[in-house]
Design a protein around this motif. Structure first.
Motif, PDB file in Angstrom:
ATOM      1  N   UNK A 128       0.841  -1.199   0.000  1.00 36.24           N
ATOM      2  CA  UNK A 128       0.000   0.000   0.000  1.00 36.24           C
ATOM      3  C   UNK A 128       0.876   1.249   0.000  1.00 36.24           C
ATOM      4  N   UNK A 129       0.635   2.106  -0.980  1.00 33.50           N
ATOM      5  CA  UNK A 129       1.405   3.342  -1.115  1.00 33.50           C
ATOM      6  C   UNK A 129       0.613   4.476  -0.471  1.00 33.50           C
ATOM      7  N   UNK A 130       1.049   4.880   0.712  1.00 33.31           N
ATOM      8  CA  UNK A 130       0.352   5.948   1.435  1.00 33.31           C
ATOM      9  C   UNK A 130       0.839   7.329   1.035  1.00 33.31           C
ATOM     10  N   UNK A 131       1.781   7.403   0.110  1.00 29.81           N
ATOM     11  CA  UNK A 131       2.300   8.687  -0.355  1.00 29.81           C
ATOM     12  C   UNK A 131       1.999   8.927  -1.819  1.00 29.81           C
ATOM     13  N   UNK A 132       1.078   8.175  -2.380  1.00 29.27           N
ATOM     14  CA  UNK A 132       0.774   8.250  -3.803  1.00 29.27           C
ATOM     15  C   UNK A 132       0.013   9.535  -4.122  1.00 29.27           C
ATOM     16  N   UNK A 133       0.663  10.449  -4.799  1.00 35.97           N
ATOM     17  CA  UNK A 133       0.046  11.733  -5.141  1.00 35.97           C
ATOM     18  C   UNK A 133      -1.071  11.566  -6.172  1.00 35.97           C
ATOM     19  N   UNK A 134      -1.069  10.460  -6.903  1.00 36.26           N
ATOM     20  CA  UNK A 134      -2.103  10.260  -7.917  1.00 36.26           C
ATOM     21  C   UNK A 134      -3.381   9.663  -7.344  1.00 36.26           C
TER      22      UNK A 134
END
Length: 128
Positions: A89-95
């Motif tokens: 899980x990418x909790x820093x995904x700006x998209x």
């Protein structure tokens, strides 16, 4: 080769947690994903999570951590799998969508949760 599922998955996703509509969606997910490889499921997780708000992904992480702490419900192997999917899980995904979904179990968020649980509870898989 058909996949074997740990009976705990059905316990986690039973009617006391999900509404009838959500259970129907769950059944559709099972039909679509039950015979897919872990590699395929991981690609789907990476794709679907871009449609889920950071806040909902944080809820998934929190719920996975709670699940990992349920002594007697999960063993050490399952705890390792939970740590593994947490890293996906990418909790820093700006998209990722910035708008918080109205409910935790809604659309892409439900699919993401389902995919995470399939990776965790599916038996006879090795990807470490």
């Amino acid at each position: 080769m058909p996949r074997n599922y740990n009976n705990n998955l059905n316990f986690v996703l039973n009617n006391s947690i999900l509404s009838d509509k959500d259970m129907e969606e769950y059944k559709q997910f099972m039909k679509k994903y039950d015979k897919k490889s872990d590699r395929y499921l991981i690609r789907e997780i990476k794709k679907v999570q871009k449609q889920v708000s950071i806040e909902n992904k944080k809820l998934h992480v929190k719920n996975l951590e709670t699940l990992a702490n349920m002594d007697g419900f999960v063993n050490d192997f399952t705890k390792r799998k939970i740590r593994y999917v947490n890293k996906l899980l990418d909790l820093n995904d700006a998209s990722a969508e910035s708008e918080v979904e109205s409910q935790f179990f809604d659309g892409a968020s439900l699919l993401l949760w389902f995919l995470l649980l399939v990776i965790i509870f599916r038996q006879n898989t090795h990807y470490y």
